[in-house]
Design a protein around this motif. Sequence first.
Motif, PDB file in Angstrom:
ATOM      1  N   ASN A   1      21.480  27.011  21.495  1.00 11.69           N
ATOM      2  CA  ASN A   1      22.762  27.584  21.087  1.00 11.69           C
ATOM      3  C   ASN A   1      23.710  27.674  22.285  1.00 11.69           C
ATOM      4  OD1 ASN A   1      21.993  29.827  22.584  1.00 11.69           O
ATOM      5  ND2 ASN A   1      21.494  31.073  20.793  1.00 11.69           N
ATOM      6  N   GLN A   2      24.849  28.299  22.076  1.00 12.31           N
ATOM      7  CA  GLN A   2      25.880  28.349  23.124  1.00 12.31           C
ATOM      8  C   GLN A   2      25.431  29.141  24.347  1.00 12.31           C
ATOM      9  OE1 GLN A   2      30.130  28.321  21.153  1.00 12.31           O
ATOM     10  NE2 GLN A   2      28.865  29.812  20.065  1.00 12.31           N
ATOM     11  N   GLU A   3      24.444  30.028  24.171  1.00 14.70           N
ATOM     12  CA  GLU A   3      23.927  30.806  25.299  1.00 14.70           C
ATOM     13  C   GLU A   3      22.741  30.124  25.966  1.00 14.70           C
ATOM     14  OE1 GLU A   3      24.774  32.429  22.310  1.00 14.70           O
ATOM     15  OE2 GLU A   3      26.669  32.826  23.339  1.00 14.70           O
ATOM     16  N   GLY A   4      22.417  28.906  25.523  1.00 10.95           N
ATOM     17  CA  GLY A   4      21.296  28.191  26.106  1.00 10.95           C
ATOM     18  C   GLY A   4      19.946  28.644  25.592  1.00 10.95           C
ATOM     19  N   GLN A   5      19.941  29.427  24.502  1.00 11.63           N
ATOM     20  CA  GLN A   5      18.683  29.897  23.924  1.00 11.63           C
ATOM     21  C   GLN A   5      18.239  28.950  22.818  1.00 11.63           C
ATOM     22  OE1 GLN A   5      20.171  33.705  22.686  1.00 11.63           O
ATOM     23  NE2 GLN A   5      19.427  34.734  24.531  1.00 11.63           N
ATOM     24  N   GLU A   6      16.926  28.791  22.712  1.00 17.45           N
ATOM     25  CA  GLU A   6      16.388  27.900  21.681  1.00 17.45           C
ATOM     26  C   GLU A   6      16.395  28.599  20.318  1.00 17.45           C
ATOM     27  OE1 GLU A   6      12.578  24.964  21.083  1.00 17.45           O
ATOM     28  OE2 GLU A   6      12.182  27.015  21.771  1.00 17.45           O
ATOM     29  N   VAL A   7      16.901  27.902  19.329  1.00 15.02           N
ATOM     30  CA  VAL A   7      16.853  28.354  17.943  1.00 15.02           C
ATOM     31  C   VAL A   7      16.000  27.354  17.187  1.00 15.02           C
ATOM     32  CG1 VAL A   7      18.188  28.922  15.879  1.00 15.02           C
ATOM     33  CG2 VAL A   7      19.182  29.308  18.147  1.00 15.02           C
TER      34      VAL A   7
ATOM     35  N   LYS B   1      25.912  18.013  17.000  1.00 17.35           N
ATOM     36  CA  LYS B   1      24.835  18.812  17.590  1.00 17.35           C
ATOM     37  C   LYS B   1      23.560  17.980  17.645  1.00 17.35           C
ATOM     38  CE  LYS B   1      27.268  22.687  17.701  1.00 17.35           C
ATOM     39  NZ  LYS B   1      28.517  22.131  17.160  1.00 17.35           N
ATOM     40  N   GLU B   2      22.817  18.120  18.747  1.00 19.17           N
ATOM     41  CA  GLU B   2      21.534  17.433  18.871  1.00 19.17           C
ATOM     42  C   GLU B   2      20.410  18.361  18.440  1.00 19.17           C
ATOM     43  OE1 GLU B   2      20.773  15.754  22.684  1.00 19.17           O
ATOM     44  OE2 GLU B   2      22.075  14.014  22.331  1.00 19.17           O
ATOM     45  N   VAL B   3      19.535  17.842  17.569  1.00 22.02           N
ATOM     46  CA  VAL B   3      18.409  18.620  17.053  1.00 22.02           C
ATOM     47  C   VAL B   3      17.121  17.868  17.351  1.00 22.02           C
ATOM     48  CG1 VAL B   3      17.358  19.664  15.018  1.00 22.02           C
ATOM     49  CG2 VAL B   3      19.857  19.541  15.213  1.00 22.02           C
ATOM     50  N   SER B   4      16.127  18.572  17.862  1.00 19.52           N
ATOM     51  CA  SER B   4      14.810  17.990  18.129  1.00 19.52           C
ATOM     52  C   SER B   4      13.868  18.319  16.982  1.00 19.52           C
ATOM     53  CB  SER B   4      14.233  18.536  19.446  1.00 19.52           C
ATOM     54  OG  SER B   4      15.046  18.165  20.545  1.00 19.52           O
TER      55      SER B   4
ATOM     56  N   PHE C   1      25.016  26.799  13.351  1.00 19.77           N
ATOM     57  CA  PHE C   1      25.987  26.133  14.214  1.00 19.77           C
ATOM     58  C   PHE C   1      27.341  26.830  14.080  1.00 19.77           C
ATOM     59  CE2 PHE C   1      23.224  22.290  13.232  1.00 19.77           C
ATOM     60  CZ  PHE C   1      22.500  22.428  14.413  1.00 19.77           C
ATOM     61  N   PRO C   2      28.038  27.092  15.193  1.00 22.73           N
ATOM     62  CA  PRO C   2      29.274  27.864  15.139  1.00 22.73           C
ATOM     63  C   PRO C   2      30.529  27.053  14.838  1.00 22.73           C
ATOM     64  CG  PRO C   2      28.716  27.431  17.416  1.00 22.73           C
ATOM     65  CD  PRO C   2      27.607  26.841  16.591  1.00 22.73           C
ATOM     66  N   ASP C   3      30.406  25.707  14.812  1.00 22.56           N
ATOM     67  CA  ASP C   3      31.588  24.868  14.606  1.00 22.56           C
ATOM     68  C   ASP C   3      31.154  23.547  13.973  1.00 22.56           C
ATOM     69  OD1 ASP C   3      30.569  23.251  16.774  1.00 22.56           O
ATOM     70  OD2 ASP C   3      31.438  24.715  18.157  1.00 22.56           O
ATOM     71  N   THR C   4      32.074  22.588  13.935  1.00 25.57           N
ATOM     72  CA  THR C   4      31.787  21.299  13.294  1.00 25.57           C
ATOM     73  C   THR C   4      31.617  20.169  14.312  1.00 25.57           C
ATOM     74  OG1 THR C   4      34.164  20.911  13.019  1.00 25.57           O
ATOM     75  CG2 THR C   4      32.993  21.947  11.185  1.00 25.57           C
TER      76      THR C   4
ATOM     77  N   ALA D   1      35.876  41.124  11.764  1.00 27.76           N
ATOM     78  CA  ALA D   1      35.268  39.828  12.062  1.00 27.76           C
ATOM     79  C   ALA D   1      33.909  39.756  11.388  1.00 27.76           C
ATOM     80  CB  ALA D   1      35.124  39.617  13.571  1.00 27.76           C
ATOM     81  N   ALA D   2      33.492  38.534  11.045  1.00 29.17           N
ATOM     82  CA  ALA D   2      32.190  38.301  10.410  1.00 29.17           C
ATOM     83  C   ALA D   2      31.215  37.731  11.432  1.00 29.17           C
ATOM     84  CB  ALA D   2      32.332  37.349   9.231  1.00 29.17           C
ATOM     85  N   GLU D   3      29.960  38.179  11.366  1.00 24.03           N
ATOM     86  CA  GLU D   3      28.911  37.698  12.268  1.00 24.03           C
ATOM     87  C   GLU D   3      27.713  37.243  11.442  1.00 24.03           C
ATOM     88  OE1 GLU D   3      26.282  39.387  16.062  1.00 24.03           O
ATOM     89  OE2 GLU D   3      26.875  40.725  14.434  1.00 24.03           O
ATOM     90  N   ASP D   4      27.153  36.070  11.760  1.00 23.60           N
ATOM     91  CA  ASP D   4      25.952  35.631  11.056  1.00 23.60           C
ATOM     92  C   ASP D   4      24.712  36.095  11.800  1.00 23.60           C
ATOM     93  OD1 ASP D   4      25.474  33.870  13.163  1.00 23.60           O
ATOM     94  OD2 ASP D   4      26.285  32.127  12.118  1.00 23.60           O
ATOM     95  N   ARG D   5      23.534  35.802  11.249  1.00 19.96           N
ATOM     96  CA  ARG D   5      22.285  36.297  11.839  1.00 19.96           C
ATOM     97  C   ARG D   5      21.893  35.541  13.105  1.00 19.96           C
ATOM     98  NH1 ARG D   5      17.768  34.191   7.458  1.00 19.96           N
ATOM     99  NH2 ARG D   5      18.649  32.116   7.089  1.00 19.96           N
ATOM    100  N   TYR D   6      22.675  34.512  13.457  1.00 21.87           N
ATOM    101  CA  TYR D   6      22.407  33.772  14.690  1.00 21.87           C
ATOM    102  C   TYR D   6      23.318  34.214  15.828  1.00 21.87           C
ATOM    103  CZ  TYR D   6      20.105  30.944  11.172  1.00 21.87           C
ATOM    104  OH  TYR D   6      19.316  30.548  10.127  1.00 21.87           O
ATOM    105  N   GLY D   7      24.122  35.257  15.585  1.00 23.33           N
ATOM    106  CA  GLY D   7      24.975  35.793  16.629  1.00 23.33           C
ATOM    107  C   GLY D   7      26.343  35.157  16.727  1.00 23.33           C
ATOM    108  N   ASN D   8      26.665  34.228  15.839  1.00 25.62           N
ATOM    109  CA  ASN D   8      28.000  33.616  15.837  1.00 25.62           C
ATOM    110  C   ASN D   8      29.002  34.570  15.199  1.00 25.62           C
ATOM    111  OD1 ASN D   8      26.997  31.061  16.861  1.00 25.62           O
ATOM    112  ND2 ASN D   8      26.154  30.729  14.813  1.00 25.62           N
ATOM    113  N   ILE D   9      30.161  34.697  15.804  1.00 23.86           N
ATOM    114  CA  ILE D   9      31.195  35.622  15.319  1.00 23.86           C
ATOM    115  C   ILE D   9      32.472  34.844  15.013  1.00 23.86           C
ATOM    116  CG2 ILE D   9      32.589  37.655  15.861  1.00 23.86           C
ATOM    117  CD1 ILE D   9      30.366  38.654  17.616  1.00 23.86           C
TER     118      ILE D   9
END
Length: 418
Positions: A73-79, A101-104, A95-98, A201-209
Motif C-alpha cells: 500500500n501507500q505506506e509500504g505495508q503488505e496487504v 497496481k502490481e499484484v503478486s 486500492f485508493p485510486d485508479t 470523510a469516508a474511510e475504508d477498512r484498508y485505511g484509505n480516506i
Amino acid sequence: MGNIFKIIIIVVSFSAIYGCKESERFKINYADDTPPGKPFVDPVYKPLYGGARIYFTPPEDRDVLTVNASYLNQEGQEVWFSSSYFSDSIDVEGFPDTLPKEVSVYAVDRAGNKSEAQTITVVPKEPSISRIARSIAAKGGFGSFYVEWENELSQVINIHVNYAYGDSEKNAIFTSTDTVERRFVLVGQIPESMPVRVRVAAEDRYGNISQTVESEIHLIKDEEIPKDKWVIPQTNDSVGGVPQGFWDGFEGRARFLIDGIIDDGLNRNFGNTAARGQTGRVNDGDLPANFIIDLGEEWEISRIITHQRDHIWDSRPVGRGWYYGGENVGVYGIHIWDGAGWDSVRTHKIPFPPDLPGQQYRVMAQAGDMAYLYPDDPRFSAPTRWFRYEAQYGFQNDYTGRGVMGLSEITLYGRKRK
C-alpha cells in the motif's frame, strides 16, 4: 455379474486411494521444506471498485492449500488476500485510486511454504470511498444535525465527522455497512443564527480516506416538552378508536415510561407488555402495543428520544446486557392527533450498532435513541395534544420479534403552539 462386481471394486479402490492422497493435504503436523509450484495467472482480470478479481489455475502439488495475492500500500505495508485451492479467482481490494497496481500471486502449501510469485498489473475501478464521498450530505436539525450517505457495495466503512461552532470543535466516527445510512450528531441548544461548520470523510477498512466534504449548516431550536402535565389513559381506554396498550406486565409499570428515570439495569424502571399487545390477553402476542400520552396542552412536536431497558444481572451491570435485544422495542410507529383522527407520521427502526465492545452498547443505549418526526425535511408537527407511540417489533430475529415488549422512557421535544 462378475464383471460388474470387478468394476465396482476398482471404483471403490480408486476412491480410497484418491481419498488418502487428498487427506494428506490436511494432515495434522504435515511438514516439508519444498515450496509448491507457482500458480498460472490468467492475464485477463475483472476490474472492481477499488480492486480487481484475478483468475488463476493452482499448481498440481498435492499439498497446496491456498492461493494468495498481495501488494504494497501507500505506506509500504503488505496487504494480502487468500483464496481456497478449490477456487479459480481471488478478489484484491483496498486500492485508493485508479492508477495501475502490481499484484503478486503465489501458492502456499500445508507446511507454509510459498511458491515463486507471479506478478500481474491491474487497473482498478474508482474506489468505493470516492463514490461514498460524493453522496455525503449534512443537514441541520433540532439541537443536532445529521449526516447521510450511500454505500452501494455495503462495505465496512468509517465516516469521520468534524464539526465546529463558536469556540467549540468536536469529532464523531460512525461505522456502517448499510447501503443507505443516516446518523445524528447531538450538538445541544445553540442560537439558530450560529453556523456549524461540518467536515466529513469516508474511510475504508484498508485505511484509505476520501476527500473531505465541507458544509455550513444552522440548527433549529426546540425544547424538551415538560412531563408534569402529561396524563396516560388506563389500559384499554380508547382515544380515537385506539385502545391504550398494556404496559404493567411483570415488574414493569406504564407510569415508568414518562417519569424521567432511565432503567440502568438495577432500578427496574420500565414498562412491559407481557405479550398482551392490544387485546389485554396474556401471551397473545397481538402487536402493535400502543402507548398514548395526553400532553396536557397543545405542542408542535419535533423529535422523540426513547430509552431501552436492561436486565438485572447482578449488582454491577456490565457489558451489553439486554440493550439492543432482549425484550426491547426495535421498530415503532409515531402518531399524532390532528383533531379529527390519528395522523400516522412515520415508522422508525432503531439502528443496531455493529461490532462494539459490550460496555459501549450500554453507553449508547443509556444516551437514548433519537428520531425526528420528519427526518427528510426537519420541521415541527401540526399542533397536537395527543401523542401515540406504537410498538411494532422487537430486535429479535432481525427486527421481527413480536412477543414481550419492554421500554424504559419516552421523551418528546418541540415548541408550544404558536
